[in-house]
Design a protein around this motif. Structure first.
Motif, PDB file in Angstrom:
ATOM      1  N   LEU A  44       0.815  -1.224   0.000  1.00 59.49           N
ATOM      2  CA  LEU A  44       0.000   0.000   0.000  1.00 59.49           C
ATOM      3  C   LEU A  44       0.844   1.268   0.000  1.00 59.49           C
ATOM      4  N   ARG A  45       2.135   1.108  -0.113  1.00 59.50           N
ATOM      5  CA  ARG A  45       3.053   2.251  -0.089  1.00 59.50           C
ATOM      6  C   ARG A  45       2.665   3.369  -1.070  1.00 59.50           C
ATOM      7  N   PRO A  46       2.174   3.046  -2.287  1.00 54.56           N
ATOM      8  CA  PRO A  46       1.792   4.122  -3.204  1.00 54.56           C
ATOM      9  C   PRO A  46       0.608   4.979  -2.724  1.00 54.56           C
ATOM     10  N   LEU A  47      -0.175   4.470  -1.793  1.00 55.87           N
ATOM     11  CA  LEU A  47      -1.334   5.220  -1.302  1.00 55.87           C
ATOM     12  C   LEU A  47      -0.991   6.177  -0.168  1.00 55.87           C
ATOM     13  N   LEU A  48       0.217   6.056   0.368  1.00 60.74           N
ATOM     14  CA  LEU A  48       0.603   6.876   1.501  1.00 60.74           C
ATOM     15  C   LEU A  48       1.595   7.954   1.102  1.00 60.74           C
ATOM     16  N   PRO A  49       1.596   9.091   1.705  1.00 62.34           N
ATOM     17  CA  PRO A  49       0.795   9.454   2.858  1.00 62.34           C
ATOM     18  C   PRO A  49      -0.649   9.780   2.457  1.00 62.34           C
ATOM     19  N   LEU A  50      -1.575   9.456   3.354  1.00 62.17           N
ATOM     20  CA  LEU A  50      -2.955   9.911   3.204  1.00 62.17           C
ATOM     21  C   LEU A  50      -2.979  11.353   3.681  1.00 62.17           C
ATOM     22  N   GLN A  51      -3.567  12.209   2.907  1.00 63.16           N
ATOM     23  CA  GLN A  51      -3.660  13.618   3.298  1.00 63.16           C
ATOM     24  C   GLN A  51      -5.025  14.132   2.908  1.00 63.16           C
ATOM     25  N   GLY A  52      -5.545  15.028   3.705  1.00 59.22           N
ATOM     26  CA  GLY A  52      -6.814  15.638   3.354  1.00 59.22           C
ATOM     27  C   GLY A  52      -7.485  16.272   4.546  1.00 59.22           C
ATOM     28  N   VAL A  53      -8.671  16.771   4.280  1.00 56.16           N
ATOM     29  CA  VAL A  53      -9.483  17.433   5.291  1.00 56.16           C
ATOM     30  C   VAL A  53     -10.655  16.522   5.600  1.00 56.16           C
ATOM     31  N   ALA A  54     -10.842  16.198   6.872  1.00 60.03           N
ATOM     32  CA  ALA A  54     -11.933  15.318   7.283  1.00 60.03           C
ATOM     33  C   ALA A  54     -12.171  15.482   8.780  1.00 60.03           C
ATOM     34  N   ALA A  55     -13.367  15.127   9.205  1.00 58.27           N
ATOM     35  CA  ALA A  55     -13.699  15.207  10.626  1.00 58.27           C
ATOM     36  C   ALA A  55     -12.941  14.158  11.424  1.00 58.27           C
ATOM     37  N   HIS A  56     -12.689  13.006  10.813  1.00 59.14           N
ATOM     38  CA  HIS A  56     -12.013  11.911  11.499  1.00 59.14           C
ATOM     39  C   HIS A  56     -11.057  11.243  10.523  1.00 59.14           C
ATOM     40  N   VAL A  57      -9.996  10.643  11.032  1.00 61.29           N
ATOM     41  CA  VAL A  57      -8.971  10.011  10.194  1.00 61.29           C
ATOM     42  C   VAL A  57      -9.568   8.934   9.289  1.00 61.29           C
ATOM     43  N   TYR A  58     -10.589   8.230   9.761  1.00 62.70           N
ATOM     44  CA  TYR A  58     -11.194   7.157   8.973  1.00 62.70           C
ATOM     45  C   TYR A  58     -12.081   7.674   7.838  1.00 62.70           C
ATOM     46  N   GLU A  59     -12.263   8.983   7.750  1.00 63.57           N
ATOM     47  CA  GLU A  59     -13.045   9.589   6.669  1.00 63.57           C
ATOM     48  C   GLU A  59     -12.173  10.090   5.517  1.00 63.57           C
ATOM     49  N   LEU A  60     -10.863   9.944   5.618  1.00 60.20           N
ATOM     50  CA  LEU A  60      -9.964  10.356   4.540  1.00 60.20           C
ATOM     51  C   LEU A  60     -10.136   9.449   3.327  1.00 60.20           C
ATOM     52  N   PRO A  61      -9.907   9.973   2.119  1.00 65.05           N
ATOM     53  CA  PRO A  61      -9.949   9.117   0.934  1.00 65.05           C
ATOM     54  C   PRO A  61      -8.947   7.969   1.081  1.00 65.05           C
ATOM     55  N   GLU A  62      -9.339   6.786   0.706  1.00 60.90           N
ATOM     56  CA  GLU A  62      -8.527   5.561   0.755  1.00 60.90           C
ATOM     57  C   GLU A  62      -8.283   5.048   2.174  1.00 60.90           C
ATOM     58  N   ALA A  63      -8.849   5.685   3.184  1.00 62.58           N
ATOM     59  CA  ALA A  63      -8.613   5.244   4.566  1.00 62.58           C
ATOM     60  C   ALA A  63      -9.069   3.808   4.782  1.00 62.58           C
ATOM     61  N   THR A  64     -10.183   3.423   4.204  1.00 69.54           N
ATOM     62  CA  THR A  64     -10.677   2.056   4.405  1.00 69.54           C
ATOM     63  C   THR A  64      -9.760   1.024   3.769  1.00 69.54           C
ATOM     64  N   ARG A  65      -9.011   1.400   2.765  1.00 63.46           N
ATOM     65  CA  ARG A  65      -8.050   0.487   2.130  1.00 63.46           C
ATOM     66  C   ARG A  65      -6.747   0.389   2.903  1.00 63.46           C
ATOM     67  N   VAL A  66      -6.387   1.466   3.616  1.00 64.27           N
ATOM     68  CA  VAL A  66      -5.068   1.540   4.243  1.00 64.27           C
ATOM     69  C   VAL A  66      -5.114   1.272   5.750  1.00 64.27           C
ATOM     70  N   LEU A  67      -6.072   1.819   6.452  1.00 60.51           N
ATOM     71  CA  LEU A  67      -6.092   1.747   7.905  1.00 60.51           C
ATOM     72  C   LEU A  67      -6.803   0.501   8.407  1.00 60.51           C
ATOM     73  N   SER A  68      -6.237  -0.113   9.434  1.00 57.09           N
ATOM     74  CA  SER A  68      -6.914  -1.223  10.084  1.00 57.09           C
ATOM     75  C   SER A  68      -8.161  -0.687  10.780  1.00 57.09           C
ATOM     76  N   GLU A  69      -9.053  -1.591  11.120  1.00 57.89           N
ATOM     77  CA  GLU A  69     -10.268  -1.192  11.822  1.00 57.89           C
ATOM     78  C   GLU A  69      -9.921  -0.657  13.208  1.00 57.89           C
ATOM     79  N   PRO A  70     -10.701   0.322  13.688  1.00 53.40           N
ATOM     80  CA  PRO A  70     -10.418   0.836  15.040  1.00 53.40           C
ATOM     81  C   PRO A  70     -10.619  -0.251  16.086  1.00 53.40           C
ATOM     82  N   ALA A  71      -9.823  -0.182  17.147  1.00 52.81           N
ATOM     83  CA  ALA A  71      -9.916  -1.186  18.215  1.00 52.81           C
ATOM     84  C   ALA A  71     -11.150  -0.986  19.049  1.00 52.81           C
TER      85      ALA A  71
END
Length: 71
Positions: A44-71
């Motif tokens: 997933l290296r080509p997708l990082l860094p994730l950058q953008g404006v969002a209320a929460h980190v999990y709302e960033l574009p591609e976040a569901t592809r890159v970030l693990s589920e919250p604990a």
């Protein structure tokens, strides 16, 4: 603010997330999420860094592809 406990879905490495609010009138923070130490083998290296404006980190574009589920 620094967001803790984020894990990359591709390599299971630790990610960091930093938010900033540039202006008091800004309604949403600006985010940057990336590997703490970028492994060359992460698929997933080509997708990082994730950058953008969002209320929460999990709302960033591609976040569901890159970030693990919250604990």
């Amino acid at each position: 603010m620094i967001h803790a406990s984020l894990v990359c879905r591709g390599c299971f490495g630790t990610l960091y997330a930093v938010t900033t609010i540039c202006a008091p009138a800004a309604r949403l923070p600006t985010w940057e999420v990336d590997h703490d130490h970028t492994p060359t083998s992460c698929p997933l290296r080509p997708l990082l860094p994730l950058q953008g404006v969002a209320a929460h980190v999990y709302e960033l574009p591609e976040a569901t592809r890159v970030l693990s589920e919250p604990a």
